[in-house]
Design a protein around this motif. Structure first.
Motif, PDB file in Angstrom:
ATOM      1  N   ALA A 196      10.157   2.995  -8.807  1.00  0.00           N
ATOM      2  CA  ALA A 196      10.406   1.450  -8.789  1.00  0.00           C
ATOM      3  C   ALA A 196      10.665   0.869  -7.756  1.00  0.00           C
ATOM      4  CB  ALA A 196      11.446   1.180  -9.852  1.00  0.00           C
ATOM      5  N   ASP A 197      11.497   1.867  -6.841  1.00  0.00           N
ATOM      6  CA  ASP A 197      11.782   1.406  -5.360  1.00  0.00           C
ATOM      7  C   ASP A 197      10.545   1.225  -4.620  1.00  0.00           C
ATOM      8  OD1 ASP A 197      14.422   1.096  -6.221  1.00  0.00           O
ATOM      9  OD2 ASP A 197      15.057   2.916  -5.171  1.00  0.00           O
ATOM     10  N   GLU A 198       9.700   2.149  -4.674  1.00  0.00           N
ATOM     11  CA  GLU A 198       8.454   2.195  -3.986  1.00  0.00           C
ATOM     12  C   GLU A 198       7.519   1.084  -4.334  1.00  0.00           C
ATOM     13  OE1 GLU A 198       7.524   6.804  -2.951  1.00  0.00           O
ATOM     14  OE2 GLU A 198       8.014   6.342  -4.901  1.00  0.00           O
ATOM     15  N   PHE A 199       7.339   0.870  -5.585  1.00  0.00           N
ATOM     16  CA  PHE A 199       6.560  -0.318  -6.001  1.00  0.00           C
ATOM     17  C   PHE A 199       7.019  -1.531  -5.367  1.00  0.00           C
ATOM     18  CE2 PHE A 199       5.208   2.061 -10.061  1.00  0.00           C
ATOM     19  CZ  PHE A 199       3.895   2.126  -9.700  1.00  0.00           C
ATOM     20  N   ALA A 200       8.375  -1.599  -5.374  1.00  0.00           N
ATOM     21  CA  ALA A 200       8.982  -2.911  -4.866  1.00  0.00           C
ATOM     22  C   ALA A 200       8.901  -3.050  -3.332  1.00  0.00           C
ATOM     23  CB  ALA A 200      10.661  -2.938  -5.264  1.00  0.00           C
ATOM     24  N   ALA A 201       9.072  -1.970  -2.689  1.00  0.00           N
ATOM     25  CA  ALA A 201       8.671  -1.871  -1.166  1.00  0.00           C
ATOM     26  C   ALA A 201       7.249  -2.415  -0.888  1.00  0.00           C
ATOM     27  CB  ALA A 201       9.026  -0.627  -0.664  1.00  0.00           C
ATOM     28  N   ILE A 202       6.355  -1.806  -1.844  1.00  0.00           N
ATOM     29  CA  ILE A 202       4.930  -2.053  -1.472  1.00  0.00           C
ATOM     30  C   ILE A 202       4.511  -3.717  -1.749  1.00  0.00           C
ATOM     31  CG2 ILE A 202       2.493  -2.050  -2.518  1.00  0.00           C
ATOM     32  CD1 ILE A 202       3.245   1.280  -2.667  1.00  0.00           C
ATOM     33  N   GLU A 203       5.548  -4.111  -2.695  1.00  0.00           N
ATOM     34  CA  GLU A 203       5.204  -5.545  -3.016  1.00  0.00           C
ATOM     35  C   GLU A 203       5.746  -6.381  -2.153  1.00  0.00           C
ATOM     36  OE1 GLU A 203       6.387  -5.398  -7.073  1.00  0.00           O
ATOM     37  OE2 GLU A 203       4.545  -5.150  -8.099  1.00  0.00           O
ATOM     38  N   ARG A 204       6.620  -5.891  -1.340  1.00  0.00           N
ATOM     39  CA  ARG A 204       7.491  -6.684  -0.309  1.00  0.00           C
ATOM     40  C   ARG A 204       6.411  -6.700   0.852  1.00  0.00           C
ATOM     41  NH1 ARG A 204      12.034  -4.188  -2.029  1.00  0.00           N
ATOM     42  NH2 ARG A 204      11.945  -2.691  -0.366  1.00  0.00           N
ATOM     43  N   GLU A 205       5.923  -5.646   0.960  1.00  0.00           N
ATOM     44  CA  GLU A 205       5.184  -5.420   2.208  1.00  0.00           C
ATOM     45  C   GLU A 205       3.782  -6.032   2.223  1.00  0.00           C
ATOM     46  OE1 GLU A 205       3.428  -1.717   5.108  1.00  0.00           O
ATOM     47  OE2 GLU A 205       5.154  -1.221   3.541  1.00  0.00           O
ATOM     48  N   GLN A 244      -2.576   0.959 -11.030  1.00  0.00           N
ATOM     49  CA  GLN A 244      -3.709   1.472  -9.857  1.00  0.00           C
ATOM     50  C   GLN A 244      -2.849   2.026  -8.749  1.00  0.00           C
ATOM     51  OE1 GLN A 244      -4.582  -2.976  -9.674  1.00  0.00           O
ATOM     52  NE2 GLN A 244      -6.775  -2.294 -10.259  1.00  0.00           N
ATOM     53  N   LEU A 245      -1.788   1.653  -8.464  1.00  0.00           N
ATOM     54  CA  LEU A 245      -0.943   2.081  -7.252  1.00  0.00           C
ATOM     55  C   LEU A 245      -0.674   3.492  -7.563  1.00  0.00           C
ATOM     56  CD1 LEU A 245       1.180  -1.073  -6.277  1.00  0.00           C
ATOM     57  CD2 LEU A 245      -0.635  -0.215  -4.872  1.00  0.00           C
ATOM     58  N   SER A 246      -0.166   3.748  -8.924  1.00  0.00           N
ATOM     59  CA  SER A 246       0.176   5.159  -9.322  1.00  0.00           C
ATOM     60  C   SER A 246      -1.225   6.136  -9.121  1.00  0.00           C
ATOM     61  CB  SER A 246       0.629   5.079 -10.463  1.00  0.00           C
ATOM     62  OG  SER A 246       1.768   4.571 -10.495  1.00  0.00           O
ATOM     63  N   PHE A 247      -2.258   5.617  -9.648  1.00  0.00           N
ATOM     64  CA  PHE A 247      -3.486   6.465  -9.727  1.00  0.00           C
ATOM     65  C   PHE A 247      -3.793   6.733  -8.024  1.00  0.00           C
ATOM     66  CE2 PHE A 247      -8.035   6.775  -8.891  1.00  0.00           C
ATOM     67  CZ  PHE A 247      -8.293   7.884  -9.653  1.00  0.00           C
ATOM     68  N   LEU A 248      -3.899   5.630  -7.203  1.00  0.00           N
ATOM     69  CA  LEU A 248      -4.266   5.827  -6.025  1.00  0.00           C
ATOM     70  C   LEU A 248      -3.336   6.643  -5.152  1.00  0.00           C
ATOM     71  CD1 LEU A 248      -5.613   2.213  -5.107  1.00  0.00           C
ATOM     72  CD2 LEU A 248      -6.747   4.233  -5.501  1.00  0.00           C
TER      73      LEU A 248
END
Length: 97
Positions: free
Chosen positions: A4-13, A73-77
């Protein structure tokens, strides 16, 4: 798998929209299908039948993942290329936030 933290960081970036990732997911699924074919999966079939089956499966997998949304999608990639390569891919495909 991304947490969840990585998703949030990607969404912020990045401004992440699923449609922008559709092609990358499709390409990744077909790269995996080609690797499976080259590794001799489905030896009971001739080359072209195995090719068609594996790539049809890749189409279905990509469609399912793309239908599940951005997190899928992000998990798969990330599984296919790793976190650093995922960020590089996103820099190429998406607009920074």
């Amino acid at each position: 798998m991304l947490g969840a933290d990585e998703f949030a960081a990607i969404e912020r970036e990045f401004t992440v929209e699923g449609a922008a990732l559709d092609s990358a997911v499709e390409e990744g699924a077909h790269e995996l299908a080609a690797a499976r074919l080259n590794d001799g999966e489905l030896p009971e079939l001739d080359f072209w039948d195995a090719h068609d089956r594996l790539h049809d499966d890749a189409d279905a997998q990509a469609s399912r993942i793309n239908g599940e949304g951005v997190h899928a999608q992000l998990s798969f990639l990330s599984e296919g290329c790793g976190r650093d390569a995922l960020r590089a891919l996103l820099r190429d495909l998406l607009t920074p936030a």
